[in-house]
Enzyme design. Structure first.
Site, short mmCIF file in Angstrom:
data_model
loop_
_atom_site.label_atom_id
_atom_site.label_comp_id
_atom_site.label_asym_id
_atom_site.label_seq_id
_atom_site.Cartn_x
_atom_site.Cartn_y
_atom_site.Cartn_z
N ASN A 9 -34.82 33.70 -11.84
CA ASN A 9 -35.85 33.64 -10.68
C ASN A 9 -37.26 34.15 -11.20
O ASN A 9 -37.37 35.27 -11.31
CB ASN A 9 -35.27 34.43 -9.52
CG ASN A 9 -36.46 34.54 -8.46
OD1 ASN A 9 -37.15 33.67 -8.49
ND2 ASN A 9 -36.16 35.45 -7.43
N HIS A 96 -34.42 35.30 -0.16
CA HIS A 96 -34.75 36.39 -1.22
C HIS A 96 -35.24 37.71 -0.61
O HIS A 96 -35.87 37.33 0.49
CB HIS A 96 -35.44 36.07 -2.40
CG HIS A 96 -35.71 37.02 -3.40
ND1 HIS A 96 -36.47 38.17 -3.42
CD2 HIS A 96 -34.99 37.11 -4.60
CE1 HIS A 96 -36.13 38.94 -4.54
NE2 HIS A 96 -35.34 38.08 -5.20
N SER A 213 -32.35 44.17 -11.63
CA SER A 213 -32.42 44.73 -12.98
C SER A 213 -31.27 44.52 -13.72
O SER A 213 -30.87 45.18 -14.77
CB SER A 213 -32.53 46.38 -12.61
OG SER A 213 -33.81 46.44 -12.23
P1 13P Z 1 -35.29 41.91 -11.56
O1 13P Z 1 -34.12 41.34 -12.49
O2 13P Z 1 -36.76 41.77 -11.99
O3 13P Z 1 -34.91 43.36 -11.04
O4 13P Z 1 -35.26 41.09 -9.98
C1 13P Z 1 -34.14 40.71 -9.62
C2 13P Z 1 -34.44 39.42 -8.50
O5 13P Z 1 -34.84 39.85 -7.51
C3 13P Z 1 -33.88 38.11 -8.74
O6 13P Z 1 -34.12 37.25 -7.71
#
Ligand code: 13P
Length: 251
Positions: A9, A96, A213
């Site tokens: 994403n 999201h 993360s």
């Molecule tokens: P990160 O992998 O940057 O924590 O983001 C996760 C996310 O929101 C994917 O949709």
């Protein structure tokens, strides 16, 4: 058997030029993914979708990050399903947590989008997840159950089967503080049991991703969890090296 899925994403990152560069270099990764029965994809911004779709092979998923449930009309700034289909896009991330927070999207609003996508033969990736305060109160499961109930309201088992779910605890997004694999498996296992109660046996076919993360150095841990079918990745999906490492961690 559920196929694993790696979906990047990109959020509000990468110009069209940058997206083209990435897509050109990422295309060969599809062969590696296919050889290991993994689906891979990216979710660029609306303006970069068409360019990415043209560059990437058809089996390489290119997903929108949102969509409007109306086909057309006076909805300034919105993008419709026919507009996406016209450029060959048939996936969209819905609900999201950033859209829930900054654009006041509710689970019922997500439900309308999910139904519209399914009617158009598209694949929704429905995101769920609790805040740190909810997590600390020990209310994760009831919170997520509510998001699941509203977001998938009135779907038939056949429709539910076509939805991909992504569990993304808000406190783990972009913070570098990922949920442990035990937490991910516990909540995702709970989501699958809830899906089974509502939709029956098709729950075994519904893919449920973990997001928050996910990095090359922890992706394998999540993939070892029996109920975790893949990863929805923000930051670590933005460079090709890291994206490729994520894929290698899933195979
Ligand atoms: P990160 O992998 O940057 O924590 O983001 C996760 C996310 O929101 C994917 O949709």
């Amino acid at each position: 058997m559920r196929r694993k899925l790696l979906l990047g994403n990109w959020k509000m990152n990468k110009t069209v030029t940058e997206a083209k560069e990435f897509a050109s270099a990422a295309a060969p990764l599809l062969e590696l993914a296919k050889a290991h029965h993994v689906d891979i994809g990216i979710a660029p911004s609306f303006v970069a979708l068409e360019a990415a779709r043209k560059i990437l092979p058809p089996d390489f998923i290119v997903s929108a990050q949102n969509v409007n449930e109306h086909d057309h009309g006076a909805y300034t700034g919105e993008v419709s399903i026919p507009m996406l289909k016209d450029i060959g896009i048939d996936w969209a991330i819905i609900g999201h947590s950033e859209r829930r927070e900054y654009n006041a999207e509710t689970s019922l609003a997500c439900n309308a989008k999910i139904k519209a996508l399914l009617s158009a033969g598209m694949t929704p990736v429905y995101c769920l997840g609790e805040s740190l305060a909810t997590f600390e109160k020990g209310e994760t499961k009831s919170f997520v159950a509510h998001q699941l109930e509203e977001g998938l309201r009135d779907l038939t088992p056949d429709e539910a089967k076509k939805v991909v779910i992504a569990y993304e605890p808000i406190w783990a997004i972009g913070t570098g503080k990922s949920a442990t694999k035990d937490i991910a498996e516990d909540v995702i296992g709970f989501i699958r049991r809830s899906l089974r109660e509502r939709f029956g046996a098709v729950a075994e076919d519904i893919r449920i991703l973990y997001g928050g993360s996910v990095k090359p150095n922890n992706v394998r841990e999540y993939m070892e969890c029996p109920n975790v079918d893949g990863a929805l990745v923000g930051g670590a999906s933005l460079t090709l090296d890291s994206y490729e490492e994520l894929l290698r961690g899933m195979i």
